[in-house]
Design an enzyme around this catalytic site. Structure first.
Site, short mmCIF file in Angstrom:
data_model
loop_
_atom_site.label_atom_id
_atom_site.label_comp_id
_atom_site.label_asym_id
_atom_site.label_seq_id
_atom_site.Cartn_x
_atom_site.Cartn_y
_atom_site.Cartn_z
N LYS A 180 0.84 6.03 -7.88
CA LYS A 180 -0.49 5.95 -7.25
C LYS A 180 -0.26 6.11 -5.75
O LYS A 180 0.18 5.20 -5.07
CB LYS A 180 -1.11 4.58 -7.55
CG LYS A 180 -2.61 4.55 -7.58
CD LYS A 180 -3.32 4.96 -6.31
CE LYS A 180 -3.48 3.84 -5.32
NZ LYS A 180 -3.99 4.30 -4.00
N ALA A 182 -1.44 6.81 -1.72
CA ALA A 182 -2.51 6.17 -0.93
C ALA A 182 -3.68 7.13 -0.75
O ALA A 182 -3.49 8.33 -0.59
CB ALA A 182 -1.96 5.75 0.43
N GLU A 183 -4.88 6.56 -0.73
CA GLU A 183 -6.08 7.37 -0.58
C GLU A 183 -6.15 8.04 0.79
O GLU A 183 -6.79 9.07 0.95
CB GLU A 183 -7.34 6.53 -0.84
CG GLU A 183 -7.44 5.19 -0.11
CD GLU A 183 -6.76 4.04 -0.84
OE1 GLU A 183 -5.61 4.22 -1.31
OE2 GLU A 183 -7.36 2.95 -0.91
N SER A 234 1.07 -3.62 2.50
CA SER A 234 0.90 -4.86 3.26
C SER A 234 1.29 -6.07 2.42
O SER A 234 1.20 -6.03 1.18
CB SER A 234 -0.57 -5.00 3.68
OG SER A 234 -1.38 -5.08 2.52
N GLU A 236 -0.38 -8.75 1.98
CA GLU A 236 -1.54 -9.28 1.26
C GLU A 236 -1.75 -8.51 -0.05
O GLU A 236 -1.91 -9.09 -1.12
CB GLU A 236 -2.81 -9.19 2.12
CG GLU A 236 -2.77 -10.02 3.40
CD GLU A 236 -1.79 -9.50 4.46
OE1 GLU A 236 -1.53 -8.28 4.50
OE2 GLU A 236 -1.27 -10.32 5.25
N CYS A 289 7.21 0.80 8.75
CA CYS A 289 7.56 -0.56 8.37
C CYS A 289 8.74 -1.08 9.19
O CYS A 289 8.80 -2.23 9.56
CB CYS A 289 7.88 -0.63 6.88
SG CYS A 289 8.99 0.69 6.36
N GLU A 388 2.68 -7.84 12.25
CA GLU A 388 2.78 -6.38 12.36
C GLU A 388 1.49 -5.82 12.98
O GLU A 388 0.40 -6.19 12.56
CB GLU A 388 2.96 -5.83 10.94
CG GLU A 388 3.41 -4.40 10.88
CD GLU A 388 3.79 -3.99 9.46
OE1 GLU A 388 2.97 -4.17 8.55
OE2 GLU A 388 4.91 -3.48 9.28
O1 TXE Z 1 -2.31 -1.27 3.09
P1 TXE Z 1 -2.36 -1.63 1.52
P2 TXE Z 1 -3.37 -0.57 4.05
C1 TXE Z 1 0.60 -2.60 6.44
C2 TXE Z 1 0.27 -2.29 7.90
C3 TXE Z 1 -1.16 -1.84 7.83
C4 TXE Z 1 -1.71 -2.74 6.73
C5 TXE Z 1 -2.96 -2.26 6.03
O2 TXE Z 1 0.41 -3.46 8.67
O3 TXE Z 1 -1.82 -2.05 9.06
O4 TXE Z 1 -0.64 -2.82 5.79
O5 TXE Z 1 -2.77 -0.95 5.48
C6 TXE Z 1 -2.79 0.37 -2.57
N1 TXE Z 1 -3.99 -3.11 -6.17
N2 TXE Z 1 1.28 -1.48 5.79
O6 TXE Z 1 -4.70 -1.20 3.90
O7 TXE Z 1 -3.68 -2.19 1.14
C7 TXE Z 1 -3.38 1.36 -1.60
O8 TXE Z 1 -4.28 2.24 -2.26
C8 TXE Z 1 -3.07 -2.12 -6.19
C9 TXE Z 1 2.72 -1.52 5.83
O9 TXE Z 1 -3.31 0.88 3.86
O10 TXE Z 1 -1.18 -2.51 1.30
C10 TXE Z 1 -2.12 2.05 -1.09
O11 TXE Z 1 -1.70 3.02 -2.05
N3 TXE Z 1 -2.88 -1.29 -5.16
C11 TXE Z 1 3.32 -0.54 4.93
C12 TXE Z 1 -1.10 0.90 -1.02
O12 TXE Z 1 -1.61 -0.10 -1.91
C13 TXE Z 1 -3.62 -1.44 -4.05
C14 TXE Z 1 2.66 0.76 4.77
C15 TXE Z 1 -0.93 0.28 0.35
O13 TXE Z 1 -2.17 -0.21 0.80
C16 TXE Z 1 -4.61 -2.46 -3.96
C17 TXE Z 1 1.21 0.67 4.76
C18 TXE Z 1 -4.78 -3.31 -5.08
N4 TXE Z 1 -5.68 -4.31 -5.09
C19 TXE Z 1 0.58 -0.42 5.31
N5 TXE Z 1 -5.18 -2.38 -2.74
C20 TXE Z 1 4.81 -0.46 4.94
N6 TXE Z 1 5.46 -1.48 4.38
O14 TXE Z 1 5.39 0.53 5.37
C21 TXE Z 1 -4.60 -1.35 -2.09
N7 TXE Z 1 -3.66 -0.78 -2.87
#
Ligand code: TXE
Length: 486
Positions: A180, A182-183, A234, A236, A289, A388
């Site tokens: 899956k 990312a969107e 992330s 969370e 990251c 972060e």
């Molecule tokens: O992350 P998400 P987001 C951190 C970074 C950034 C923050 C938010 O600090 O500012 O996260 O980014 C999928 N069940 N990183 O909102 O939500 C989502 O579709 C299953 C650090 O983009 O963690 C995407 O494919 N999957 C990081 C993936 O999770 C879910 C890189 C990451 O999205 C989901 C990116 C759910 N309920 C952001 N919700 C790194 N470690 O490099 C979302 N997703």
């Protein structure tokens, strides 16, 4: 803007076939803020079919993956690496348009993706179990077996590289994959998956289900048909994904970001350190990251080092990905507004800007740009030192001696990487052993991506290791066979 490839970017790839979904999502190019494509918005139906296809491919009901020897799988991975190299320019342009990253960085990402397939292709037939000297009359061995269907949920910051990191290792070990992406950025992943089938991958071995995290992502993480899950994102979302997987006792690898320090001692080679400190935070506009997002500098050299930093940052320029400037835009208006509001609240707390770059005159008005900046006067324990930011923002602290440097380095719940800059061999080792993180770089930072080097975090940065042989082992489980033969 570069023309997008003629391929079904708005479909899912399931069982080796492009599948149309009822709904689609708009994809915006972050450099210009304009819609560049549509992608599929997969839901339960598509995820269900993808897991079924991956399961059939693993068990041999679809395609013939399970009957391929390790050597044959390895050969396929290396052929695929060559195909990525052949498609390099098209993939680079796609990655640049979709993520907004400067062309040179997109170019490096596509090369790294090919390297993952080459590395794991070479490693596929070198992964083996052990024999164990047990009681007389017994022969005992361990077998390394693939898990089966591996779910992979990946982010938008390095789509092609993380595709390489996860998919190459999983396939080399004999698993099948449902991915899956990312969107916010997944076009290069779709082209890579199409290319994999053009290279003769058996149907169903790799399935891609684009869509929203809360829909396709959540359904995949909770699916009873997956046997392993890799997540990068992330903390969370990582918690939610791990909780969903735990319901079916599915093992997870979590890569959840960091707040990594670059620690510069007074005896360091300051020229080498300054290059790495600047690169470590502006690469991919700080959306990395392993970004070196904190600078800890020893008092004696702070003035000299910071004046170089001011000089370097004042000359940094932000522009569209295709302009190949120092820094591209952030991925989305949302990421930009979250970062800007956190900066505004930090300024209200007394934090100040020591230096900043500028927008190039040619930068498109609709791009999500945030200029690179160096922040000082940060109150002790402030969230800027612990959390972060995911932008091109370097926060600075000074320290007197080694113990203070160590305390500052470890004063966050994250622990992914650290850079230590010193000529003192004893200090190099003391720091490397006591810093709480998954990787420590001494007199370098990041080892140019280090595909061969195990990577992963401690604490809130996650658990499990990717890259290198550790990454390959983590896609297998051990079976012990004890034979009593007298
Ligand atoms: O992350 P998400 P987001 C951190 C970074 C950034 C923050 C938010 O600090 O500012 O996260 O980014 C999928 N069940 N990183 O909102 O939500 C989502 O579709 C299953 C650090 O983009 O963690 C995407 O494919 N999957 C990081 C993936 O999770 C879910 C890189 C990451 O999205 C989901 C990116 C759910 N309920 C952001 N919700 C790194 N470690 O490099 C979302 N997703």
């Amino acid at each position: 803007m570069y023309p997008l490839p003629e391929m079904p970017l708005d479909k899912a790839l399931i069982g080796g076939e492009w599948v149309t979904t009822e709904l689609t999502l708009k994809v915006e190019g972050p450099s210009h803020g304009e819609t560049i494509s549509q992608i599929a918005r997969c839901g339960e139906r598509e995820v269900e079919s993808a897991v079924l296809a991956a399961n059939k491919a693993f068990s041999g009901q679809l395609g013939s993956w399970s009957s391929w020897s390790a050597r044959r799988r390895g050969k396929w991975l290396m052929d695929f690496a060559a195909a990525i190299d052949n498609d390099h320019n098209r993939l680079t342009a796609l990655e640049c348009a979709d993520t907004g990253k400067p062309m040179a960085q997109a170019d490096g990402d596509i090369s790294a993706c090919a390297r993952y397939f080459r590395f794991y292709g070479g490693a596929a037939d070198k992964l083996h179990g052990e024999t164990i000297p047990f009681e007389n009359g017994f022969s005992v061995m361990t077998l390394r077996e693939p898990y089966g269907v591996c779910a992979q949920i990946i982010p938008w910051n390095y789509p092609s590289q993380i595709f390489g990191r996860c998919v190459a290792a999983a396939l080399a070990a004999g698993n099948t994959v449902v991915l899956k992406p990312a969107e916010d950025a997944c076009l290069s992943v779709l082209r890579l998956a199409e290319l994999a089938y053009e290279c003769g991958l058996p149907a169903g071995v790799l399935n891609v289900v684009p869509g929203l995290g809360r829909e396709a992502g959540a359904t995949l993480a909770a699916h009873p048909g997956i046997q392993h899950l890799s997540f990068t994102g992330s903390p969370e979302t990582g918690t939610r994904v791990a909780q969903a997987a735990a319901r079916h006792h599915v093992p997870v690898t979590m890569e959840l970001g960091g707040k990594s320090p670059q620690i510069v001692f007074s005896d360091a080679d300051l020229d080498a350190a300054i290059d790495a400190v600047v690169r470590g935070i502006i690469q991919n506009a700080g959306q990395t990251c392993s970004a070196g997002s904190r600078l800890l500098v020893q008092e004696e050299v702070a003035e000299a080092f910071l004046s170089r930093l001011v000089d370097r940052f004042s000359n940094l320029r932000c522009d569209a990905g295709e302009a190949n400037a120092d820094c591209g835009p952030l991925i989305s208006a949302r990421q930009k507004s979250v970062l800007e509001s956190r900066l505004a609240s930090a300024f209200a707390d007394g934090v100040s800007v020591l230096a900043e770059g500028r927008l190039a005159e040619t930068a498109p008005a609709g791009g999500h740009f945030v200029v690179p900046q160096v922040l000082v006067d940060i109150p002790d324990g402030h969230e800027l030192l612990r959390e972060e930011l995911f932008g091109p923002v370097l926060v600075v602290q000074c320290f007197e001696g080694e113990s203070e440097a160590l305390a500052q380095a470890n004063a966050t719940d994250f622990g992914l990487c650290a850079g230590v800059w010193t000529a003192d061999g004893g200090r190099q080792l003391r720091m490397a052993k006591q810093i709480r993180s998954g990787q420590v770089f001494v007199n370098n930072y990041g080892a140019a991506g280090g595909i061969e080097l195990p990577f992963g975090g401690v604490g809130r940065s996650g658990h499990g290791r990717e890259k290198g042989f550790e990454g390959l082992r983590s896609f297998t489980r051990i079976k012990t066979v004890a034979i009593r033969h007298g």
